[in-house]
Design an enzyme around this catalytic site. Structure first.
Site, PDB file in Angstrom:
ATOM      1  N   THR A  46       0.853  -1.179   0.000  1.00 55.78           N
ATOM      2  CA  THR A  46       0.000   0.000   0.000  1.00 55.78           C
ATOM      3  C   THR A  46       0.893   1.234   0.000  1.00 55.78           C
ATOM      4  O   THR A  46       2.110   1.136  -0.099  1.00 55.78           O
ATOM      5  CB  THR A  46      -0.918   0.024   1.227  1.00 55.78           C
ATOM      6  OG1 THR A  46      -0.144   0.373   2.394  1.00 55.78           O
ATOM      7  CG2 THR A  46      -1.581  -1.325   1.461  1.00 55.78           C
ATOM      8  N   CYS A  47       0.281   2.393   0.146  1.00 56.12           N
ATOM      9  CA  CYS A  47       1.061   3.627   0.118  1.00 56.12           C
ATOM     10  C   CYS A  47       1.906   3.803   1.369  1.00 56.12           C
ATOM     11  O   CYS A  47       2.776   4.672   1.395  1.00 56.12           O
ATOM     12  CB  CYS A  47       0.149   4.833  -0.076  1.00 56.12           C
ATOM     13  SG  CYS A  47      -1.112   4.980   1.185  1.00 56.12           S
ATOM     14  N   ASN A  48       1.671   3.015   2.414  1.00 61.74           N
ATOM     15  CA  ASN A  48       2.499   3.183   3.609  1.00 61.74           C
ATOM     16  C   ASN A  48       2.999   1.864   4.199  1.00 61.74           C
ATOM     17  O   ASN A  48       3.419   1.837   5.335  1.00 61.74           O
ATOM     18  CB  ASN A  48       1.762   3.997   4.685  1.00 61.74           C
ATOM     19  CG  ASN A  48       0.415   3.412   5.041  1.00 61.74           C
ATOM     20  OD1 ASN A  48       0.315   2.272   5.479  1.00 61.74           O
ATOM     21  ND2 ASN A  48      -0.642   4.196   4.861  1.00 61.74           N
ATOM     22  N   GLY A 117     -10.306   3.345   5.595  1.00 62.45           N
ATOM     23  CA  GLY A 117     -11.172   2.341   5.007  1.00 62.45           C
ATOM     24  C   GLY A 117     -10.592   1.578   3.829  1.00 62.45           C
ATOM     25  O   GLY A 117     -11.050   0.489   3.513  1.00 62.45           O
ATOM     26  N   THR A 192      -7.322   7.053 -12.192  1.00 66.95           N
ATOM     27  CA  THR A 192      -8.616   6.377 -12.043  1.00 66.95           C
ATOM     28  C   THR A 192      -8.433   5.100 -11.231  1.00 66.95           C
ATOM     29  O   THR A 192      -9.247   4.188 -11.318  1.00 66.95           O
ATOM     30  CB  THR A 192      -9.204   6.024 -13.428  1.00 66.95           C
ATOM     31  OG1 THR A 192      -8.261   5.209 -14.136  1.00 66.95           O
ATOM     32  CG2 THR A 192      -9.492   7.277 -14.229  1.00 66.95           C
ATOM     33  N   GLY A 193      -7.373   5.060 -10.445  1.00 70.40           N
ATOM     34  CA  GLY A 193      -7.034   3.849  -9.706  1.00 70.40           C
ATOM     35  C   GLY A 193      -7.691   3.743  -8.355  1.00 70.40           C
ATOM     36  O   GLY A 193      -8.809   4.226  -8.136  1.00 70.40           O
ATOM     37  N   PHE A 195      -7.471   5.073  -5.385  1.00 67.56           N
ATOM     38  CA  PHE A 195      -7.914   6.183  -4.552  1.00 67.56           C
ATOM     39  C   PHE A 195      -8.812   7.173  -5.292  1.00 67.56           C
ATOM     40  O   PHE A 195      -9.334   8.118  -4.688  1.00 67.56           O
ATOM     41  CB  PHE A 195      -6.702   6.951  -3.994  1.00 67.56           C
ATOM     42  CG  PHE A 195      -6.050   6.287  -2.823  1.00 67.56           C
ATOM     43  CD1 PHE A 195      -6.799   5.794  -1.773  1.00 67.56           C
ATOM     44  CD2 PHE A 195      -4.670   6.156  -2.779  1.00 67.56           C
ATOM     45  CE1 PHE A 195      -6.180   5.177  -0.692  1.00 67.56           C
ATOM     46  CE2 PHE A 195      -4.042   5.546  -1.705  1.00 67.56           C
ATOM     47  CZ  PHE A 195      -4.808   5.047  -0.659  1.00 67.56           C
ATOM     48  N   ALA A 196      -8.975   7.009  -6.591  1.00 66.32           N
ATOM     49  CA  ALA A 196      -9.695   8.008  -7.373  1.00 66.32           C
ATOM     50  C   ALA A 196     -11.153   8.160  -6.922  1.00 66.32           C
ATOM     51  O   ALA A 196     -11.647   9.271  -6.713  1.00 66.32           O
ATOM     52  CB  ALA A 196      -9.635   7.662  -8.857  1.00 66.32           C
TER      53      ALA A 196
END
Length: 457
Positions: A46-48, A117, A192-193, A195-196
């Site tokens: 993930t991003c973190n 979430g 458009t991935g 988190f979009a």
């Protein structure tokens, strides 16, 4: 044996996480090629965080260290990182503690924004990718299925995710002081991935009506049609990027989609055409104030964008610094659920360790039963009454040992049950005894200072 190698915002820099995340989809197959003991691998990126969940089968007496080092070397080769650097960074969780860790991750308890979430969906997609790649195993399947169930319980039974907290919403909270009126704010959504959709929903919750979308991969038109917004053509991208108040990037592209050159070119185009967005005059460069929110990992925005006058960058590292403190009540309730479910997962595994011993005892008893029934029939007792009585008595005699097997397994005392089985009946299931020894060795290792430190990280 279940093992988790974990690098997150708690123990790794975003530069390392970025490189790990960029190559996550290639990591699991490479890990399984590294050592015969590695049976399965699921990567959660993930991003973190970047985590590799491993199912390892080590022969009796063999240490898992070699296989773990090979897994780390494989990850390093995919991401272009030195194994020594990864070994000093990765946290190491194994045995029963793996379930508790994954359940907490899936429930958002280990995220930058506690209770976010998006993570539950990312964990599910990690399992789906492993299925596609053929790198999962029954034990990893069971682990991840239970993680999804726990995350749903946490969401439904606590208030930890009740406000829809996420990185997107926290980023917009941090942007609040820079926005005079959300209703008149112009936004460009790049990507458009994953988190979009969440980004668009969070913007609309604040009253933003003017949102456009641009997709580097060409999926902008479809996303725009599905969400009732306007897509930006490739040729108009620079001008629109230079004219909006906020740019939110959330694409999975592995290159920068916004940089100094893009904004500079866009401003030149605006100045030349004297046209900004429909109905709006072209802004004077000296008066331009723009906020770029980068939610991508790898980074979507080049650091040099802040060299453009009036442009401010809000990236993941900044968001992490401003992450709110946990709401203790909801968090405590969520962790109680995680602990309960992890213990139940471990109890089930412990009971499964005793399954061969249980089968051996039942086989031993029913072999004696069948022999006695045959003797009765040989003596002319073929009416069935003796057989029914003997089968009933066997069931009664087995009831208490079966109950005690579950109780002792949950107490971590499987060896006592197996030893009693051998002492009373001469039954010694080698497979069951070895499974117990393996699990008890794992449990003992989890109490080591290093394991406690890794779990705490």
């Amino acid at each position: 044996m279940l093992i988790c190698l974990t690098a997150s915002h708690k123990n790794a820099g975003f530069d390392m996480l970025e490189r790990l995340s960029a190559n996550a989809e290639h990591a699991a197959p490479r890990i399984l090629d590294g050592h015969d003991a590695l049976q399965g691998a699921i990567v959660v990126a993930t991003c973190n965080r970047f985590e590799a969940y491993l199912d390892l089968e080590a022969p009796e007496g063999d240490s898992p260290v070699t296989a773990v080092h090979e897994a780390i070397r494989a990850v390093g080769s995919v991401a272009g990182l030195e194994p020594d650097e990864l070994r000093t960074t990765f946290g190491f969780v194994h045995g029963n503690a793996v379930a508790g860790h994954l359940f907490a991750v899936a429930s958002g308890l280990e995220s930058v924004v506690v209770g976010e979430g998006e993570i539950a969906g990312q964990v599910r997609r990690s399992l789906e990718r492993a299925r596609t790649e053929g790198t999962t195993t029954p034990e990893l399947e069971r682990l991840f299925q239970h993680a999804s169930q726990t995350s749903r319980r946490v969401k439904n039974e606590t208030g930890i995710g009740g406000e829809g907290r996420s990185l997107v919403r926290l980023a917009l909270d941090l942007a609040e002081s820079r926005i005079t009126d959300w209703a008149t704010t112009r936004v460009l959504l790049v990507g458009t991935g994953r988190f979009a959709g969440a980004s668009l929903a969070a913007l609309r919750d604040r009253g933003v009506a003017d949102v456009r979308v641009y997709s580097p991969s060409g999926r902008g038109t479809k996303f725009a049609a599905g969400h009732g917004i306007e897509a930006v053509a490739r040729g108009d991208y620079a001008a629109v990027a230079a004219s909006v108040d906020i740019i939110v990037t959330c694409t999975t592209a592995e290159h920068h989609v916004v940089d100094k050159a893009l904004i500079a070119v866009g401003r030149e185009e605006l100045a030349a055409s004297v046209i900004a967005l429909p109905g709006s005059p072209a802004p004077e460069p000296a008066q331009v104030r723009q906020l770029v929110i980068d939610l991508g990992l790898p980074r979507n925005v080049a650091p040099d964008v802040v060299e453009v006058p009036g442009v401010e960058l809000l990236d993941l590292e900044t968001i992490k610094i401003h992450a709110p403190l946990e709401e203790l009540g909801a968090t405590d309730a969520a962790r109680a659920i995680v602990h309960h479910d992890a213990r139940a997962f471990g109890d089930t595994a412990d009971e499964r360790d005793l399954a061969p011993a249980v089968v051996a005892l039942r086989r031993h008893v029913y072999d004696i039963l069948d022999a006695e029934i045959e003797r009765a029939r040989a003596r002319g007792d073929d009416g069935g009454e003796t057989e029914r009585a003997l089968r009933h008595m066997a069931g009664v005699l087995l009831h208490t040992p079966m109950v005690r097997s579950r109780e002792l397994a949950r107490a971590g005392e499987q060896a006592a049950w197996i030893d009693g089985l051998e002492a009373l009946f001469g039954v010694k299931p080698d497979e069951a005894a070895q499974a117990v020894r393996d699990r008890q060795a794992t449990d003992a290792a989890e109490q080591s200072p290093r394991a406690r430190q890794a779990d705490a990280s």
